[in-house]
Design a protein around this motif. Structure first.
Motif, PDB file in Angstrom:
ATOM      1  N   LEU A  13     -12.998  12.527 -10.189  1.00 30.85           N
ATOM      2  CA  LEU A  13     -13.687  12.557 -10.959  1.00 30.85           C
ATOM      3  C   LEU A  13     -12.382  12.084 -11.867  1.00 30.85           C
ATOM      4  O   LEU A  13     -11.592  11.963 -12.047  1.00 30.85           O
ATOM      5  N   ARG A  15     -11.914  11.102 -15.683  1.00 30.30           N
ATOM      6  CA  ARG A  15     -11.306  12.206 -16.739  1.00 30.30           C
ATOM      7  C   ARG A  15     -12.037  11.279 -18.145  1.00 30.30           C
ATOM      8  O   ARG A  15     -12.713  12.865 -18.374  1.00 30.30           O
ATOM      9  N   ILE A  19     -14.752  14.198 -17.677  1.00 27.42           N
ATOM     10  CA  ILE A  19     -14.687  15.945 -18.202  1.00 27.42           C
ATOM     11  C   ILE A  19     -14.673  16.430 -19.281  1.00 27.42           C
ATOM     12  O   ILE A  19     -14.784  16.754 -19.934  1.00 27.42           O
ATOM     13  N   ASN A  20     -13.961  15.061 -20.319  1.00 27.03           N
ATOM     14  CA  ASN A  20     -13.760  15.422 -21.459  1.00 27.03           C
ATOM     15  C   ASN A  20     -13.994  14.134 -22.428  1.00 27.03           C
ATOM     16  O   ASN A  20     -13.947  13.255 -21.665  1.00 27.03           O
ATOM     17  N   TRP A  34     -15.578  19.145 -24.464  1.00 28.50           N
ATOM     18  CA  TRP A  34     -15.575  18.921 -22.510  1.00 28.50           C
ATOM     19  C   TRP A  34     -17.133  18.754 -22.820  1.00 28.50           C
ATOM     20  O   TRP A  34     -17.643  18.042 -23.225  1.00 28.50           O
ATOM     21  N   ILE A  38     -20.379  19.557 -17.407  1.00 28.62           N
ATOM     22  CA  ILE A  38     -19.225  19.485 -16.377  1.00 28.62           C
ATOM     23  C   ILE A  38     -18.915  20.485 -15.599  1.00 28.62           C
ATOM     24  O   ILE A  38     -18.861  20.580 -14.520  1.00 28.62           O
ATOM     25  N   ALA A  42     -19.480  21.168 -11.491  1.00 28.28           N
ATOM     26  CA  ALA A  42     -18.066  21.639 -10.663  1.00 28.28           C
ATOM     27  C   ALA A  42     -18.432  23.393  -9.785  1.00 28.28           C
ATOM     28  O   ALA A  42     -18.482  22.659  -8.475  1.00 28.28           O
ATOM     29  N   VAL A  54      -8.885  15.057  -9.613  1.00 25.97           N
ATOM     30  CA  VAL A  54      -9.390  14.288 -10.879  1.00 25.97           C
ATOM     31  C   VAL A  54      -8.371  13.043 -10.541  1.00 25.97           C
ATOM     32  O   VAL A  54      -7.459  13.297 -10.017  1.00 25.97           O
ATOM     33  N   MET A  78      -5.347  22.291 -17.914  1.00 24.71           N
ATOM     34  CA  MET A  78      -6.985  21.654 -18.044  1.00 24.71           C
ATOM     35  C   MET A  78      -7.305  22.408 -15.965  1.00 24.71           C
ATOM     36  O   MET A  78      -8.517  22.847 -16.078  1.00 24.71           O
ATOM     37  N   PHE A  82     -10.522  25.322 -15.551  1.00 26.60           N
ATOM     38  CA  PHE A  82     -11.182  24.773 -14.350  1.00 26.60           C
ATOM     39  C   PHE A  82     -11.170  26.951 -13.016  1.00 26.60           C
ATOM     40  O   PHE A  82     -12.090  26.634 -12.575  1.00 26.60           O
ATOM     41  N   LEU A  89      -9.513  22.844  -9.561  1.00 26.90           N
ATOM     42  CA  LEU A  89      -9.548  21.119  -9.076  1.00 26.90           C
ATOM     43  C   LEU A  89      -8.296  21.437  -8.032  1.00 26.90           C
ATOM     44  O   LEU A  89      -6.986  22.304  -8.039  1.00 26.90           O
ATOM     45  N   TYR A  92      -4.686  16.368  -8.788  1.00 30.88           N
ATOM     46  CA  TYR A  92      -5.284  15.171 -10.167  1.00 30.88           C
ATOM     47  C   TYR A  92      -3.859  14.431  -9.996  1.00 30.88           C
ATOM     48  O   TYR A  92      -2.921  15.070  -9.742  1.00 30.88           O
TER      49      TYR A  92
END
Ligand code: MG
Length: 190
Positions: A13, A15, A19-20, A34, A38, A42, A54, A78, A82, A89, A92
């Motif tokens: 993903l 970001r 995601i945002n 968000w 998302i 997920a 991420v 973040m 999640f 996640l 990242y």
């Protein structure tokens, strides 16, 4: 004999814009909004066996808009958001470098900077990911480039950021729900 390792598919993903909402050099937690769908995406990806990773270019570090610590503070938050929704996640990665901005620490080309696939390759090495079964969602052509350069199975480009088509192989979508439906229809049973 070495133990055989089972590789997992990943959902990579981008970001900002995936995601945002991309509010241009976002770094404050209170500014996060968000993207619609998302957490549903997920949930489905997790159920289907994808590890979510991420991968985000953060040239705002090189440009002096914020620090690497600011990026990590936001990303750690973040990760917790999640995890609280039971869609963890796995990792990242962020790339703070830019070839045209910043001091000697950050002003350079870097294998991590998308469209180079460095962050995807690191994720594969560090988390036993099968890139050939993995998927990437981005909102920029650099995301598509990284996915193609990394040998991913499929890349998706969310509409609204790029003004024209990207080169390379990808499926354009308007909403994350379209990717979710693709995953359901195209993921082999584990
Ligand atoms: Mg983006």
């Amino acid at each position: 004999m070495p133990e055989e390792t089972t590789l997992s598919p990943a959902l990579f993903l981008d970001r900002d814009g995936v995601i945002n909402v991309d509010t241009n050099f976002l770094y404050k937690i209170e500014d996060v909004k968000w993207i619609e769908g998302i957490f549903s995406l997920a949930t489905t990806a997790t159920r289907l066996g994808y590890k979510m990773v991420v991968v985000t270019n953060q040239s705002g570090v090189a440009r002096g808009h914020f620090t690497a610590e600011d990026v990590e503070t936001l990303m750690d938050w973040m990760v917790a958001e999640f995890a609280a929704r039971e869609v963890p996640l796995t990792a990242y990665y962020y790339c703070p470098f830019h070839p045209g901005h910043g001091d000697e620490r950050y002003r350079r080309e870097h294998e991590d900077r998308k469209p180079s696939p460095g962050m995807l390759l690191r994720g594969a090495r560090e988390h036993a990911l099968d890139l050939s079964q993995s998927v990437m969602i981005g909102d920029r052509c650099t995301d598509i480039g990284a996915a193609n350069n990394g040998g991913l199975r499929q890349a998706f480009l969310i509409a609204g950021t790029e003004t024209g088509p990207c080169s390379g192989s990808y499926i354009p979508v308007d909403k994350l729900a379209e990717v979710e439906q693709w995953l359901i229809a195209n993921t082999p049973a584990q």
